[in-house]
Design an enzyme around this catalytic site. Structure first.
Site, mmCIF file in Angstrom:
data_model
loop_
_atom_site.group_PDB
_atom_site.id
_atom_site.type_symbol
_atom_site.label_atom_id
_atom_site.label_comp_id
_atom_site.label_asym_id
_atom_site.label_seq_id
_atom_site.Cartn_x
_atom_site.Cartn_y
_atom_site.Cartn_z
ATOM 1 N N LYS A 1 0.813 -1.221 0.000
ATOM 2 C CA LYS A 1 0.000 0.000 0.000
ATOM 3 C C LYS A 1 0.851 1.279 0.000
ATOM 4 O O LYS A 1 2.055 1.234 0.284
ATOM 5 C CB LYS A 1 -0.922 -0.025 1.222
ATOM 6 C CG LYS A 1 -1.950 -1.158 1.186
ATOM 7 C CD LYS A 1 -2.957 -1.008 2.321
ATOM 8 C CE LYS A 1 -3.976 -2.120 2.296
ATOM 9 N NZ LYS A 1 -5.033 -1.921 3.326
ATOM 10 N N TYR B 1 -12.422 -1.625 -3.988
ATOM 11 C CA TYR B 1 -12.935 -1.809 -2.625
ATOM 12 C C TYR B 1 -14.460 -1.665 -2.565
ATOM 13 O O TYR B 1 -14.999 -1.354 -1.493
ATOM 14 C CB TYR B 1 -12.271 -0.806 -1.679
ATOM 15 C CG TYR B 1 -10.891 -1.236 -1.199
ATOM 16 C CD1 TYR B 1 -10.736 -2.359 -0.390
ATOM 17 C CD2 TYR B 1 -9.753 -0.515 -1.527
ATOM 18 C CE1 TYR B 1 -9.487 -2.755 0.065
ATOM 19 C CE2 TYR B 1 -8.492 -0.904 -1.067
ATOM 20 C CZ TYR B 1 -8.374 -2.027 -0.278
ATOM 21 O OH TYR B 1 -7.142 -2.416 0.187
ATOM 22 N N PHE C 1 -15.461 4.071 6.819
ATOM 23 C CA PHE C 1 -14.083 4.442 6.453
ATOM 24 C C PHE C 1 -13.823 4.363 4.946
ATOM 25 O O PHE C 1 -12.684 4.501 4.501
ATOM 26 C CB PHE C 1 -13.060 3.570 7.207
ATOM 27 C CG PHE C 1 -13.257 2.080 7.028
ATOM 28 C CD1 PHE C 1 -12.794 1.419 5.898
ATOM 29 C CD2 PHE C 1 -13.911 1.329 7.999
ATOM 30 C CE1 PHE C 1 -12.964 0.063 5.722
ATOM 31 C CE2 PHE C 1 -14.095 -0.047 7.840
ATOM 32 C CZ PHE C 1 -13.617 -0.684 6.694
ATOM 33 N N ARG D 1 -1.834 -14.351 4.760
ATOM 34 C CA ARG D 1 -2.527 -13.647 5.851
ATOM 35 C C ARG D 1 -1.758 -13.788 7.162
ATOM 36 O O ARG D 1 -1.745 -12.874 7.985
ATOM 37 C CB ARG D 1 -3.967 -14.148 5.962
ATOM 38 C CG ARG D 1 -4.771 -13.736 4.719
ATOM 39 C CD ARG D 1 -6.188 -14.197 4.754
ATOM 40 N NE ARG D 1 -6.994 -13.499 5.722
ATOM 41 C CZ ARG D 1 -7.502 -12.285 5.554
ATOM 42 N NH1 ARG D 1 -7.251 -11.613 4.445
ATOM 43 N NH2 ARG D 1 -8.243 -11.731 6.477
ATOM 44 N N THR E 1 -5.245 -7.084 10.776
ATOM 45 C CA THR E 1 -5.545 -5.808 10.095
ATOM 46 C C THR E 1 -5.088 -4.616 10.928
ATOM 47 O O THR E 1 -4.492 -3.673 10.408
ATOM 48 C CB THR E 1 -7.073 -5.694 9.847
ATOM 49 O OG1 THR E 1 -7.481 -6.843 9.099
ATOM 50 C CG2 THR E 1 -7.420 -4.437 9.067
ATOM 51 N N ARG F 1 2.638 -6.297 9.299
ATOM 52 C CA ARG F 1 1.909 -5.170 9.901
ATOM 53 C C ARG F 1 2.469 -4.789 11.268
ATOM 54 O O ARG F 1 2.496 -3.603 11.623
ATOM 55 C CB ARG F 1 0.418 -5.489 9.953
ATOM 56 C CG ARG F 1 -0.214 -5.378 8.548
ATOM 57 C CD ARG F 1 -1.578 -5.971 8.536
ATOM 58 N NE ARG F 1 -2.315 -5.698 7.296
ATOM 59 C CZ ARG F 1 -3.355 -6.405 6.902
ATOM 60 N NH1 ARG F 1 -3.786 -7.427 7.637
ATOM 61 N NH2 ARG F 1 -3.980 -6.099 5.791
ATOM 62 N N ASN G 1 -2.059 0.292 6.721
ATOM 63 C CA ASN G 1 -1.538 -0.966 7.279
ATOM 64 C C ASN G 1 -0.664 -1.754 6.293
ATOM 65 O O ASN G 1 -0.556 -2.967 6.382
ATOM 66 C CB ASN G 1 -2.675 -1.810 7.854
ATOM 67 C CG ASN G 1 -3.680 -2.240 6.805
ATOM 68 O OD1 ASN G 1 -3.600 -1.832 5.651
ATOM 69 N ND2 ASN G 1 -4.633 -3.067 7.201
ATOM 70 N N HIS H 1 -2.345 -5.439 1.655
ATOM 71 C CA HIS H 1 -3.664 -6.078 1.528
ATOM 72 C C HIS H 1 -3.420 -7.486 1.025
ATOM 73 O O HIS H 1 -2.522 -7.709 0.206
ATOM 74 C CB HIS H 1 -4.532 -5.322 0.511
ATOM 75 C CG HIS H 1 -5.706 -6.126 0.034
ATOM 76 N ND1 HIS H 1 -6.877 -6.227 0.743
ATOM 77 C CD2 HIS H 1 -5.863 -6.920 -1.068
ATOM 78 C CE1 HIS H 1 -7.710 -7.035 0.096
ATOM 79 N NE2 HIS H 1 -7.115 -7.465 -1.010
ATOM 80 N N GLU I 1 -9.771 -10.463 -7.538
ATOM 81 C CA GLU I 1 -8.763 -9.405 -7.346
ATOM 82 C C GLU I 1 -7.590 -9.558 -8.321
ATOM 83 O O GLU I 1 -7.089 -8.565 -8.846
ATOM 84 C CB GLU I 1 -8.299 -9.409 -5.891
ATOM 85 C CG GLU I 1 -9.422 -8.968 -4.949
ATOM 86 C CD GLU I 1 -9.064 -9.030 -3.474
ATOM 87 O OE1 GLU I 1 -9.898 -8.600 -2.666
ATOM 88 O OE2 GLU I 1 -7.965 -9.504 -3.121
HETATM 89 P P1 CMP Z 1 -7.566 -4.409 3.535
HETATM 90 O O1 CMP Z 1 -7.127 -5.800 3.773
HETATM 91 O O2 CMP Z 1 -6.947 -3.668 2.421
HETATM 92 O O3 CMP Z 1 -9.157 -4.399 3.335
HETATM 93 C C1 CMP Z 1 -9.974 -3.299 3.696
HETATM 94 C C2 CMP Z 1 -9.201 -2.236 4.383
HETATM 95 O O4 CMP Z 1 -9.978 -1.293 5.085
HETATM 96 C C3 CMP Z 1 -8.332 -2.851 5.465
HETATM 97 O O5 CMP Z 1 -7.289 -3.572 4.878
HETATM 98 C C4 CMP Z 1 -7.926 -1.636 6.268
HETATM 99 O O6 CMP Z 1 -6.758 -1.019 5.790
HETATM 100 C C5 CMP Z 1 -9.110 -0.704 6.038
HETATM 101 N N1 CMP Z 1 -9.818 -0.513 7.290
HETATM 102 C C6 CMP Z 1 -10.427 -1.458 8.024
HETATM 103 N N2 CMP Z 1 -10.965 -0.884 9.137
HETATM 104 C C7 CMP Z 1 -10.668 0.427 9.080
HETATM 105 C C8 CMP Z 1 -10.946 1.539 9.914
HETATM 106 N N3 CMP Z 1 -11.625 1.380 11.047
HETATM 107 N N4 CMP Z 1 -10.505 2.744 9.530
HETATM 108 C C9 CMP Z 1 -9.820 2.893 8.366
HETATM 109 N N5 CMP Z 1 -9.523 1.876 7.527
HETATM 110 C C10 CMP Z 1 -9.944 0.657 7.885
#
Ligand code: CMP
Length: 140
Positions: free
Chosen positions: A11, A51, A59, A87, A93, A104, A114, A117, A128
């Protein structure tokens, strides 16, 4: 478990801090092979399309603006049980909950920024991978 492929994104928070190689080293050390990879900058519309499943989440705006804010590295990772293994290497996450040694835990800045993905199931991995790569771009 057979050889499997999964989709991964490094990312914007990680590409900005020049962490592509450090993150790829974690994948490779875990036995995941990078069989396709490209660095691109998403438009906001492309980030929203990728997304779309999260479009109702509070968010969503923050997430999609962040994903379009700097280059990403889109990847296909291959290996034994690749979806689960990826994972595991990524960690939770929320970096505050991620295990020691995970990407992470080491690199993520927050739950939003983070660093990586990874697909959560074979069906999402297929969708994807097809979103970002054509057959000709996958080395095998
Ligand atoms: P990802 O695996 O890319 O899939 C969805 C993304 O949403 C997740 O990783 C996070 O980076 C993001 N995400 C999830 N929860 C939150 C949150 N509370 N605030 C901001 N971003 C979020």
């Amino acid at each position: 478990m057979a050889i499997q492929r999964t989709f991964s994104i490094i990312k914007p928070d990680a590409t900005r801090r020049n962490l592509t190689g450090a993150i790829n080293a974690k994948f490779e050390a875990a036995g995941l092979r990078i069989v396709a990879q490209k660095r691109i900058q998403l438009t906001l519309a492309q980030a929203e399309a990728f997304y779309a499943v999260h479009s109702e989440r509070p968010f969503f705006g923050e997430l999609t603006e962040f994903m379009a804010s700097a280059p990403i590295v889109a990847q296909i990772l291959e290996g034994e049980d690749a979806i689960r293994k990826n994972r595991e290497v990524m960690g939770a996450t929320n970096p505050a909950e991620a295990e020691e040694g995970t990407i992470r835990k080491e690199f993520a800045l927050s739950i939003g920024e983070n660093s990586v993905h990874g697909s959560d199931a074979p069906e999402t991995a297929a969708v994807e991978m097809a979103f970002f790569f054509s057959g000709l771009e996958i080395a095998g």
